[in-house]
Scaffold this motif. Structure first.
Motif, PDB file in Angstrom:
ATOM      1  N   UNK A   1       0.798  -1.228   0.000  1.00 52.50           N
ATOM      2  CA  UNK A   1       0.000   0.000   0.000  1.00 52.50           C
ATOM      3  C   UNK A   1       0.831   1.280   0.000  1.00 52.50           C
ATOM      4  N   UNK A   2       2.024   1.219   0.559  1.00 46.13           N
ATOM      5  CA  UNK A   2       2.792   2.463   0.739  1.00 46.13           C
ATOM      6  C   UNK A   2       3.994   2.566  -0.193  1.00 46.13           C
ATOM      7  N   UNK A   3       4.538   1.453  -0.615  1.00 47.67           N
ATOM      8  CA  UNK A   3       5.728   1.518  -1.464  1.00 47.67           C
ATOM      9  C   UNK A   3       5.333   1.646  -2.916  1.00 47.67           C
ATOM     10  N   UNK A   4       6.054   2.516  -3.637  1.00 47.82           N
ATOM     11  CA  UNK A   4       5.791   2.707  -5.056  1.00 47.82           C
ATOM     12  C   UNK A   4       7.103   2.656  -5.819  1.00 47.82           C
ATOM     13  N   UNK A   5       7.047   2.197  -7.073  1.00 48.66           N
ATOM     14  CA  UNK A   5       8.269   2.216  -7.887  1.00 48.66           C
ATOM     15  C   UNK A   5       8.871   3.626  -7.900  1.00 48.66           C
ATOM     16  N   UNK A   6      10.173   3.692  -7.726  1.00 49.55           N
ATOM     17  CA  UNK A   6      10.854   4.982  -7.665  1.00 49.55           C
ATOM     18  C   UNK A   6      11.139   5.435  -6.244  1.00 49.55           C
ATOM     19  N   UNK A   7      10.394   4.877  -5.285  1.00 52.82           N
ATOM     20  CA  UNK A   7      10.653   5.217  -3.882  1.00 52.82           C
ATOM     21  C   UNK A   7      12.066   4.780  -3.483  1.00 52.82           C
ATOM     22  N   UNK A   8      12.634   5.557  -2.579  1.00 49.27           N
ATOM     23  CA  UNK A   8      13.955   5.219  -2.046  1.00 49.27           C
ATOM     24  C   UNK A   8      13.817   4.608  -0.657  1.00 49.27           C
ATOM     25  N   UNK A   9      14.797   3.791  -0.288  1.00 47.82           N
ATOM     26  CA  UNK A   9      14.787   3.161   1.034  1.00 47.82           C
ATOM     27  C   UNK A   9      16.224   2.983   1.508  1.00 47.82           C
ATOM     28  N   UNK A  10      16.384   2.883   2.814  1.00 48.70           N
ATOM     29  CA  UNK A  10      17.683   2.538   3.382  1.00 48.70           C
ATOM     30  C   UNK A  10      17.818   1.032   3.457  1.00 48.70           C
ATOM     31  N   UNK A  11      19.051   0.571   3.305  1.00 50.64           N
ATOM     32  CA  UNK A  11      19.372  -0.836   3.494  1.00 50.64           C
ATOM     33  C   UNK A  11      20.040  -0.945   4.864  1.00 50.64           C
ATOM     34  N   UNK A  12      19.337  -1.591   5.798  1.00 48.21           N
ATOM     35  CA  UNK A  12      19.804  -1.673   7.180  1.00 48.21           C
ATOM     36  C   UNK A  12      20.293  -3.078   7.496  1.00 48.21           C
ATOM     37  N   UNK A  13      21.473  -3.155   8.086  1.00 51.79           N
ATOM     38  CA  UNK A  13      22.034  -4.440   8.514  1.00 51.79           C
ATOM     39  C   UNK A  13      21.632  -4.729   9.967  1.00 51.79           C
ATOM     40  N   UNK A  14      20.963  -5.847  10.185  1.00 49.60           N
ATOM     41  CA  UNK A  14      20.532  -6.212  11.531  1.00 49.60           C
ATOM     42  C   UNK A  14      21.153  -7.543  11.950  1.00 49.60           C
ATOM     43  N   UNK A  15      21.105  -7.812  13.272  1.00 47.80           N
ATOM     44  CA  UNK A  15      21.606  -9.080  13.831  1.00 47.80           C
ATOM     45  C   UNK A  15      23.006  -9.392  13.320  1.00 47.80           C
ATOM     46  N   UNK A  16      23.917  -8.476  13.541  1.00 42.53           N
ATOM     47  CA  UNK A  16      25.280  -8.632  13.041  1.00 42.53           C
ATOM     48  C   UNK A  16      26.214  -7.828  13.942  1.00 42.53           C
ATOM     49  N   UNK A  17      27.525  -7.993  13.747  1.00 43.63           N
ATOM     50  CA  UNK A  17      28.472  -7.285  14.624  1.00 43.63           C
ATOM     51  C   UNK A  17      28.340  -5.762  14.550  1.00 43.63           C
ATOM     52  N   UNK A  18      27.960  -5.236  13.399  1.00 39.91           N
ATOM     53  CA  UNK A  18      27.871  -3.781  13.248  1.00 39.91           C
ATOM     54  C   UNK A  18      26.509  -3.380  12.670  1.00 39.91           C
ATOM     55  N   UNK A  19      25.460  -3.396  13.503  1.00 44.75           N
ATOM     56  CA  UNK A  19      24.131  -3.031  12.992  1.00 44.75           C
ATOM     57  C   UNK A  19      24.115  -1.564  12.584  1.00 44.75           C
ATOM     58  N   UNK A  20      23.405  -1.273  11.491  1.00 46.81           N
ATOM     59  CA  UNK A  20      23.294   0.118  11.057  1.00 46.81           C
ATOM     60  C   UNK A  20      22.917   0.222   9.590  1.00 46.81           C
ATOM     61  N   UNK A  21      22.873   1.465   9.121  1.00 44.62           N
ATOM     62  CA  UNK A  21      22.475   1.713   7.732  1.00 44.62           C
ATOM     63  C   UNK A  21      23.691   1.552   6.820  1.00 44.62           C
TER      64      UNK A  21
END
Length: 150
Positions: free
Chosen positions: A35-55
């Motif tokens: 419902x909210x995501x549309x082609x062309x939208x931007x997003x962050x790629x976030x690393x989780x459950x790892x030694x260095x969590x973050x964007x």
DNA sequence: GCCAACGTTGGC
DNA sequence: GCCAACGTTGGC
């Protein structure tokens, strides 16, 4: 958009250039993608459950949500025997790499940034793998990414 | 490995 | 529909 780098990280996306964001098995996240995501939208790629969590970087949505093929695949870890092709329970969106940050913008740094006080992913107990970001939050994180660590 | 938090499941 | 038990997530 959260992913565990041991499963699929930003370096995998650097190699692949684009990928299906599959395996989502949460109704709120499914609805958000639909419902909210549309082609062309931007997003962050976030690393989780790892030694260095973050964007770790940014991606662009390149297609509308469609049925996630892994739900029909008995060999997939994401197989859902209750889902049918007539009424697929789960969706996926395609994303392409925009930018791999020169460094991961870490959790502590995100938390220490006043402009990110309301960031959904920082909320206590947040478990959704896809969450919204405001324009101001977007600018703040991009600003951190363009700055040297420390 | 621990623990908090949350979603899902299933008995009633 | 309630709610306890259970499973999963994710930071530490």
């Amino acid at each position: 958009m959260k992913s565990e780098p041991s499963v699929y990280g930003i370096d995998d996306l650097v190699r692949d250039r684009r990928t299906a964001w599959d395996g989502v098995r949460n109704y709120q996240v499914r609805n958000f993608m639909r419902d909210a995501m549309r082609p062309g939208d931007l997003a962050f790629f976030y690393h989780s459950s790892c030694p260095e969590p973050g964007v770790a970087g940014t991606v662009r949505i390149v297609g509308a949500a469609r049925p996630d093929p892994t739900q029909f695949d008995p060999r997939s870890a994401y197989h859902d025997p209750k889902s049918t092709r007539d009424a697929p329970a789960w969706l996926t969106v395609e994303v392409e790499l925009v930018r791999r940050y020169p460094r991961v913008v870490g959790l502590a740094e995100l938390r220490a940034t006043r402009a990110l006080a309301g960031l959904a992913i920082l909320r206590r107990g947040n478990r959704l793998s896809v969450t919204p970001v405001t324009a101001a939050e977007w600018r703040a994180i991009e600003g951190l990414a363009g700055r040297a660590a420390g």
